[in-house]
Design a protein around this motif. Structure first.
Motif, PDB file in Angstrom:
ATOM      1  N   UNK A 157       0.828  -1.213   0.000  1.00 44.25           N
ATOM      2  CA  UNK A 157       0.000   0.000   0.000  1.00 44.25           C
ATOM      3  C   UNK A 157       0.862   1.262   0.000  1.00 44.25           C
ATOM      4  N   UNK A 158       0.496   2.229  -0.809  1.00 44.99           N
ATOM      5  CA  UNK A 158       1.308   3.440  -0.964  1.00 44.99           C
ATOM      6  C   UNK A 158       1.389   4.269   0.308  1.00 44.99           C
ATOM      7  N   UNK A 159       0.400   4.126   1.192  1.00 45.32           N
ATOM      8  CA  UNK A 159       0.419   4.931   2.416  1.00 45.32           C
ATOM      9  C   UNK A 159       1.223   4.282   3.542  1.00 45.32           C
ATOM     10  N   UNK A 160       1.785   3.113   3.274  1.00 43.74           N
ATOM     11  CA  UNK A 160       2.613   2.446   4.280  1.00 43.74           C
ATOM     12  C   UNK A 160       4.002   3.066   4.253  1.00 43.74           C
ATOM     13  N   UNK A 161       4.477   3.553   5.388  1.00 49.53           N
ATOM     14  CA  UNK A 161       5.747   4.270   5.432  1.00 49.53           C
ATOM     15  C   UNK A 161       6.622   3.776   6.577  1.00 49.53           C
ATOM     16  N   UNK A 162       7.880   4.226   6.566  1.00 49.68           N
ATOM     17  CA  UNK A 162       8.797   3.958   7.664  1.00 49.68           C
ATOM     18  C   UNK A 162       9.066   2.489   7.897  1.00 49.68           C
ATOM     19  N   UNK A 163       9.141   2.119   9.181  1.00 50.47           N
ATOM     20  CA  UNK A 163       9.476   0.749   9.560  1.00 50.47           C
ATOM     21  C   UNK A 163       8.438  -0.245   9.057  1.00 50.47           C
ATOM     22  N   UNK A 164       7.175   0.171   9.025  1.00 44.60           N
ATOM     23  CA  UNK A 164       6.122  -0.728   8.549  1.00 44.60           C
ATOM     24  C   UNK A 164       6.323  -1.060   7.076  1.00 44.60           C
ATOM     25  N   UNK A 165       6.737  -0.071   6.297  1.00 42.16           N
ATOM     26  CA  UNK A 165       6.987  -0.317   4.877  1.00 42.16           C
ATOM     27  C   UNK A 165       8.195  -1.234   4.694  1.00 42.16           C
ATOM     28  N   UNK A 166       9.239  -0.982   5.467  1.00 39.52           N
ATOM     29  CA  UNK A 166      10.436  -1.820   5.377  1.00 39.52           C
ATOM     30  C   UNK A 166      10.101  -3.271   5.687  1.00 39.52           C
ATOM     31  N   UNK A 167       9.274  -3.486   6.708  1.00 40.29           N
ATOM     32  CA  UNK A 167       8.880  -4.848   7.070  1.00 40.29           C
ATOM     33  C   UNK A 167       8.033  -5.493   5.983  1.00 40.29           C
ATOM     34  N   UNK A 168       7.237  -4.701   5.289  1.00 39.90           N
ATOM     35  CA  UNK A 168       6.430  -5.237   4.191  1.00 39.90           C
ATOM     36  C   UNK A 168       7.305  -5.567   2.984  1.00 39.90           C
ATOM     37  N   UNK A 169       8.324  -4.749   2.751  1.00 40.30           N
ATOM     38  CA  UNK A 169       9.225  -4.979   1.619  1.00 40.30           C
ATOM     39  C   UNK A 169      10.089  -6.216   1.811  1.00 40.30           C
ATOM     40  N   UNK A 170      10.503  -6.458   3.042  1.00 40.52           N
ATOM     41  CA  UNK A 170      11.536  -7.458   3.323  1.00 40.52           C
ATOM     42  C   UNK A 170      11.229  -8.851   2.778  1.00 40.52           C
ATOM     43  N   UNK A 171      10.057  -9.451   3.054  1.00 41.33           N
ATOM     44  CA  UNK A 171       9.822 -10.800   2.539  1.00 41.33           C
ATOM     45  C   UNK A 171       9.679 -10.842   1.022  1.00 41.33           C
ATOM     46  N   UNK A 172       9.165  -9.764   0.443  1.00 43.83           N
ATOM     47  CA  UNK A 172       9.035  -9.717  -1.015  1.00 43.83           C
ATOM     48  C   UNK A 172      10.420  -9.620  -1.645  1.00 43.83           C
ATOM     49  N   UNK A 173      11.265  -8.747  -1.081  1.00 46.19           N
ATOM     50  CA  UNK A 173      12.635  -8.612  -1.577  1.00 46.19           C
ATOM     51  C   UNK A 173      13.411  -9.907  -1.387  1.00 46.19           C
ATOM     52  N   UNK A 174      13.108 -10.630  -0.321  1.00 44.55           N
ATOM     53  CA  UNK A 174      13.781 -11.894  -0.062  1.00 44.55           C
ATOM     54  C   UNK A 174      13.505 -12.905  -1.169  1.00 44.55           C
ATOM     55  N   UNK A 175      12.243 -13.015  -1.561  1.00 40.65           N
ATOM     56  CA  UNK A 175      11.881 -13.927  -2.651  1.00 40.65           C
ATOM     57  C   UNK A 175      12.563 -13.482  -3.941  1.00 40.65           C
ATOM     58  N   UNK A 176      12.574 -12.180  -4.186  1.00 36.61           N
ATOM     59  CA  UNK A 176      13.216 -11.632  -5.383  1.00 36.61           C
ATOM     60  C   UNK A 176      14.693 -11.997  -5.434  1.00 36.61           C
ATOM     61  N   UNK A 177      15.388 -11.776  -4.319  1.00 33.37           N
ATOM     62  CA  UNK A 177      16.826 -12.040  -4.267  1.00 33.37           C
ATOM     63  C   UNK A 177      17.111 -13.536  -4.365  1.00 33.37           C
TER      64      UNK A 177
END
Length: 201
Positions: A157-177
């Motif tokens: 979600x575009x309104x997710x910011x800061x630490x919450x956004x980082x936590x949301x990105x992490x598992x997706x980036x993990x699969x990507x990497x």
């Protein structure tokens, strides 16, 4: 250290939940209808392949070789350019999906064709970014990629910011990497190092 470390093989469950919160937007191919994706800021978007008969001397900002490599990569990976769902076809893709699926199912989740499409799209997008950056991948590359990726934009979600956004990105980036270690193994170690620097081990 082996780049295919289990900590990087995270479940797609969060990605599925996030996708549901964005009105179940169909997951796209990493390629747009014209075969282009978001270009890194260091590559001019108006670069053209020299026409026959033009000088072939390489200027500092000449990117025709990069685009040629990208097109060859698309052919090798058999990535569709029409936006159709991605399905593992190469041995490396099949190995990646088999390992990712096994991990997801071990966590008690159900693996779907949408998960396969998403995993392949994320990995293919990362590999394309590495090519467009002349295989220079670091934490800045990862941050820029995540911030500008249409896939991440659809999943988070575009309104997710800061630490919450980082936590949301992490598992997706993990699969990507993790997928990149299969689909573009020459860049795998660099993606893993960048992931660890940005998100931790």
């Amino acid at each position: 250290m082996n780049t295919r470390t289990r900590p990087l093989v995270l479940s797609l469950t969060l990605a599925a939940v996030l996708l549901a919160t964005t009105a179940c937007i169909p997951l796209p191919s990493p390629l747009g209808p014209d075969g282009a994706a978001g270009l890194p800021t260091s590559v001019p978007d108006d670069a053209q392949t020299p026409a026959p008969g033009e000088s072939t001397s390489v200027a500092p900002d000449d990117v025709s070789d990069v685009f040629a490599e990208r097109e060859e990569y698309f052919r090798e990976q058999q990535l569709p350019m029409d936006g159709s769902p991605l399905v593992a076809v190469t041995p490396a893709q099949k190995e990646f999906i088999a390992e990712q699926r096994a991990y997801v199912e071990q966590q008690g989740s159900t693996w779907t064709s949408t998960d396969e499409n998403l995993a392949l799209a994320l990995a293919g997008d990362a590999c394309e970014t590495a090519i467009l950056n002349r295989h220079r991948v670091d934490a800045t590359t990862l941050n820029t990629h995540v911030a500008t990726s249409p896939l991440f934009a659809q999943l988070i979600p575009s309104d997710l910011q800061g630490a919450a956004r980082t936590q949301a990105e992490k598992p997706i980036a993990s699969v990507m990497v993790f997928g990149a270690t299969f689909m573009c193994p020459a860049d795998g170690d660099a993606w893993v190092a960048a992931y660890k620097e940005v998100y931790g081990g």
